[in-house]
Motif scaffolding. Structure first.
Motif, PDB file in Angstrom:
ATOM      1  N   ILE A 442      -2.281 -10.468   6.951  1.00  0.00           N
ATOM      2  CA  ILE A 442      -1.728  -9.722   8.078  1.00  0.00           C
ATOM      3  C   ILE A 442      -2.157  -8.252   8.008  1.00  0.00           C
ATOM      4  O   ILE A 442      -2.594  -7.667   9.006  1.00  0.00           O
ATOM      5  CB  ILE A 442      -0.188  -9.835   8.096  1.00  0.00           C
ATOM      6  CG1 ILE A 442       0.223 -11.276   8.391  1.00  0.00           C
ATOM      7  CG2 ILE A 442       0.427  -8.879   9.117  1.00  0.00           C
ATOM      8  CD1 ILE A 442       1.707 -11.545   8.204  1.00  0.00           C
ATOM      9  N   LEU A 443      -2.054  -7.663   6.820  1.00  0.00           N
ATOM     10  CA  LEU A 443      -2.425  -6.251   6.671  1.00  0.00           C
ATOM     11  C   LEU A 443      -3.898  -6.029   6.971  1.00  0.00           C
ATOM     12  O   LEU A 443      -4.285  -4.992   7.527  1.00  0.00           O
ATOM     13  CB  LEU A 443      -2.087  -5.773   5.259  1.00  0.00           C
ATOM     14  CG  LEU A 443      -0.598  -5.742   4.892  1.00  0.00           C
ATOM     15  CD1 LEU A 443      -0.422  -5.290   3.449  1.00  0.00           C
ATOM     16  CD2 LEU A 443       0.174  -4.835   5.830  1.00  0.00           C
ATOM     17  N   SER A 444      -4.730  -6.987   6.617  1.00  0.00           N
ATOM     18  CA  SER A 444      -6.169  -6.826   6.862  1.00  0.00           C
ATOM     19  C   SER A 444      -6.472  -6.756   8.352  1.00  0.00           C
ATOM     20  O   SER A 444      -7.447  -6.138   8.764  1.00  0.00           O
ATOM     21  CB  SER A 444      -6.948  -7.983   6.223  1.00  0.00           C
ATOM     22  OG  SER A 444      -6.741  -9.198   6.935  1.00  0.00           O
ATOM     23  N   ARG A 445      -5.616  -7.375   9.166  1.00  0.00           N
ATOM     24  CA  ARG A 445      -5.849  -7.383  10.616  1.00  0.00           C
ATOM     25  C   ARG A 445      -5.095  -6.263  11.336  1.00  0.00           C
ATOM     26  O   ARG A 445      -5.511  -5.833  12.413  1.00  0.00           O
ATOM     27  CB  ARG A 445      -5.452  -8.736  11.196  1.00  0.00           C
ATOM     28  CG  ARG A 445      -6.299  -9.887  10.690  1.00  0.00           C
ATOM     29  CD  ARG A 445      -5.873 -11.209  11.288  1.00  0.00           C
ATOM     30  NE  ARG A 445      -6.109 -11.291  12.727  1.00  0.00           N
ATOM     31  CZ  ARG A 445      -7.291 -11.558  13.290  1.00  0.00           C
ATOM     32  NH1 ARG A 445      -8.353 -11.754  12.531  1.00  0.00           N
ATOM     33  NH2 ARG A 445      -7.405 -11.638  14.600  1.00  0.00           N
ATOM     34  N   TRP A 446      -3.993  -5.786  10.767  1.00  0.00           N
ATOM     35  CA  TRP A 446      -3.157  -4.794  11.434  1.00  0.00           C
ATOM     36  C   TRP A 446      -3.379  -3.377  10.909  1.00  0.00           C
ATOM     37  O   TRP A 446      -3.346  -2.420  11.684  1.00  0.00           O
ATOM     38  CB  TRP A 446      -1.679  -5.152  11.267  1.00  0.00           C
ATOM     39  CG  TRP A 446      -1.249  -6.312  12.100  1.00  0.00           C
ATOM     40  CD1 TRP A 446      -1.532  -7.627  11.872  1.00  0.00           C
ATOM     41  CD2 TRP A 446      -0.454  -6.272  13.290  1.00  0.00           C
ATOM     42  NE1 TRP A 446      -0.966  -8.417  12.845  1.00  0.00           N
ATOM     43  CE2 TRP A 446      -0.286  -7.610  13.731  1.00  0.00           C
ATOM     44  CE3 TRP A 446       0.146  -5.251  14.027  1.00  0.00           C
ATOM     45  CZ2 TRP A 446       0.437  -7.951  14.870  1.00  0.00           C
ATOM     46  CZ3 TRP A 446       0.880  -5.583  15.156  1.00  0.00           C
ATOM     47  CH2 TRP A 446       1.016  -6.907  15.569  1.00  0.00           C
ATOM     48  N   VAL A 447      -3.583  -3.249   9.605  1.00  0.00           N
ATOM     49  CA  VAL A 447      -3.661  -1.913   9.010  1.00  0.00           C
ATOM     50  C   VAL A 447      -5.093  -1.408   8.946  1.00  0.00           C
ATOM     51  O   VAL A 447      -5.371  -0.260   9.283  1.00  0.00           O
ATOM     52  CB  VAL A 447      -3.038  -1.916   7.596  1.00  0.00           C
ATOM     53  CG1 VAL A 447      -3.248  -0.559   6.914  1.00  0.00           C
ATOM     54  CG2 VAL A 447      -1.558  -2.241   7.692  1.00  0.00           C
ATOM     55  N   ASN A 448      -5.990  -2.266   8.530  1.00  0.00           N
ATOM     56  CA  ASN A 448      -7.373  -1.842   8.332  1.00  0.00           C
ATOM     57  C   ASN A 448      -8.256  -2.068   9.556  1.00  0.00           C
ATOM     58  O   ASN A 448      -9.430  -1.707   9.535  1.00  0.00           O
ATOM     59  CB  ASN A 448      -7.979  -2.590   7.126  1.00  0.00           C
ATOM     60  CG  ASN A 448      -7.138  -2.414   5.878  1.00  0.00           C
ATOM     61  OD1 ASN A 448      -6.648  -3.374   5.312  1.00  0.00           O
ATOM     62  ND2 ASN A 448      -6.957  -1.169   5.458  1.00  0.00           N
TER      63      ASN A 448
END
Length: 475
Positions: A442-448
């Motif tokens: 999820i973080l790879s798609r939302w944060v980065n």
């Protein structure tokens, strides 16, 4: 539009603006305020004074303290603690980054340089009118002084604030992290009540039959809010409720507040706050705000009870340590208001709520394409609204972690940062510390990146959004 009056300095001023250096860094901040204000509803004006104790928290001496007041408020005099008049300049200026935003910019020149870690106290005597900042695009700042409702708050610079007309400098100073104590004596017409989230020290009567409400803060604060109206005051469950005439929802509102706080404490732990908590009603369209001791809610919020859930959830937000607004907090509060509504009222399912949120997010993408190219972590810097997109992010976390782990995450994050404050980066680090491949996905798609926008655009409903977003559908 008011004329730009940069060089209309008062005749009592002995120093001109050109003699004072421009201020590129703010290092002196208030540690204590004492307000003595008279509210004149018949003339829509106020008069009085602000006695401010400031401390140089920087590393170099300073002789100039910048202050701002509302554009229709004028300084009459500034005096030292000993009562000696001090030199200052004042004039109406526009913000460097927003020509529509005007304020009375005051530069106070100290007789002696204030050394690092030293404090000094001065009193600003001022008077004038407040008429809001609607023309700047901040439609909720309708602040005025009338017999029906008056509001004295930071948003309209109703008292002197140590800031400059350059938000780049103000953000760098992180003035909202500089907490102070305050006391206030607010004089009003008989029949009016002054509402504040602090401790009411007493109410006295003047020889003219006016009332003086004396308050002090319960905990150190970064803002003061005073509302004046013919309020009805209701107490119960450790709460104090100020309602405007005609409000029929006070009893139900208090019960909902009690239910909500009980629920949130079971989820996120005890709030680290003591004393009586206040709910203060303001007219429709004046916005909503929450701090550690009070929630200010407009009239619609007493009918749309989800607003109460939203604002109460902010009580478990650590103080922001960022130069930009931590927009994810609003996303979290939006998700929690709908989760709470589905639990306490059971009229609308969480799925239905979040499907509506999904539609709102899509509409935002159409109206402002900048959303399509911005990572969620950057929303604060980009000035983007994350109520809807952020709610989807937290709904996704809630789904992937499950309620128990989700609540534990927020509980431990609050406990770890309630005193020190936190940043968006701190929260992302807490998510990474879970060492959960699904959360990392999820973080790879939302944060980065901004790839999450594709999931929002392609989703037909909330369940479909979850299916598109989770890791199992990508491998």
């Amino acid at each position: 539009m008011y004329l730009l009056r940069i060089f209309l300095w008062l005749s009592c001023v002995s120093a001109s603006a050109s003699e004072l250096p421009s201020i590129e860094k703010i290092e002196t901040f208030a540690t204590n305020y004492h307000l003595n204000l008279n509210i004149h509803t018949q003339t829509s004006s106020l008069s009085g004074s602000a006695t401010i104790t400031v401390k140089n928290q920087g590393t170099t001496p300073t002789r100039v303290i910048p202050l701002r007041l509302y554009r229709l408020l004028s300084v009459v005099d500034i005096t030292s603690e000993a009562g000696k008049s001090l030199n200052y300049t004042q004039g109406i200026v526009s913000n460097i980054d927003d020509s529509l935003f005007q304020s009375n910019y005051i530069k106070l020149s100290l007789s002696e340089a204030l050394q690092p870690d030293q404090q000094t106290t001065f009193t600003v005597n001022y008077s004038g009118h407040i008429k809001g900042y609607v023309e700047t695009g901040m439609a909720y700042i309708k602040d005025d002084i009338t017999p029906l409702f008056s509001i004295i708050r930071m948003d309209a610079y109703a008292y002197p604030l140590i800031t400059v007309p350059d938000d780049r400098v103000n953000r760098a100073s992180r003035f909202w992290q500089k907490l102070y104590n305050y006391t206030a004596n607010i004089e009003v017409d008989s029949g009016l009540v002054v509402a504040n989230g602090g401790i009411l020290l007493g109410v006295t009567e003047t020889d003219q039959g006016r009332k003086v409400y004396s308050y002090k803060n319960q905990k150190p604060s970064w803002r003061m809010d005073f509302m004046v109206a013919p309020y009805t005051v209701t107490k119960g469950h450790g709460f104090k409720l100020f309602t405007l005439p005609g409000n029929k929802y006070a009893t139900d509102y208090m019960e909902k507040a009690k239910q909500t706080i009980t629920l949130y404490e079971s989820w996120f732990g005890q709030r680290q706050s003591t004393g009586e908590f206040s709910f203060i009603e303001i007219p429709k369209g004046f916005g909503a705000q929450a701090d550690v001791t009070a929630i200010i809610q407009d009239s619609e919020g007493f009918v749309e009870v989800t607003r109460l859930y939203h604002e109460l959830s902010h009580l478990w937000d650590p103080r922001s340590n960022e130069s930009y607004s931590p927009r994810w907090n609003e996303g979290k509060a939006t998700f929690l208001e709908y989760l709470t509504d589905s639990r306490l009222n059971k009229r609308v399912s969480l799925s239905s709520h979040m499907t509506n949120v999904l539609k709102r997010a899509k509409n935002q993408f159409v109206k402002q394409p900048k959303y399509l190219t911005t990572a969620f972590e950057e929303y604060g810097k980009a000035g983007l609204n994350a109520y809807s997109v952020g709610a989807l992010f937290f709904a996704l976390l809630h789904h992937e972690l499950g309620e128990e782990r989700f609540n534990h995450l927020l509980r431990t994050f609050y406990a770890a940062h309630v005193k020190s404050g936190a940043s968006t980066g701190d929260f992302i680090l807490a998510l990474r510390d879970l060492k959960d491949p699904n959360i990392d996905w999820i973080l790879s798609r939302w944060v980065n990146s901004h790839r999450f926008t594709l999931d929002i655009l392609d989703a037909t409903n909330f369940e479909n959004f979850i299916t598109l977003s989770i890791r199992s559908s990508k491998i």
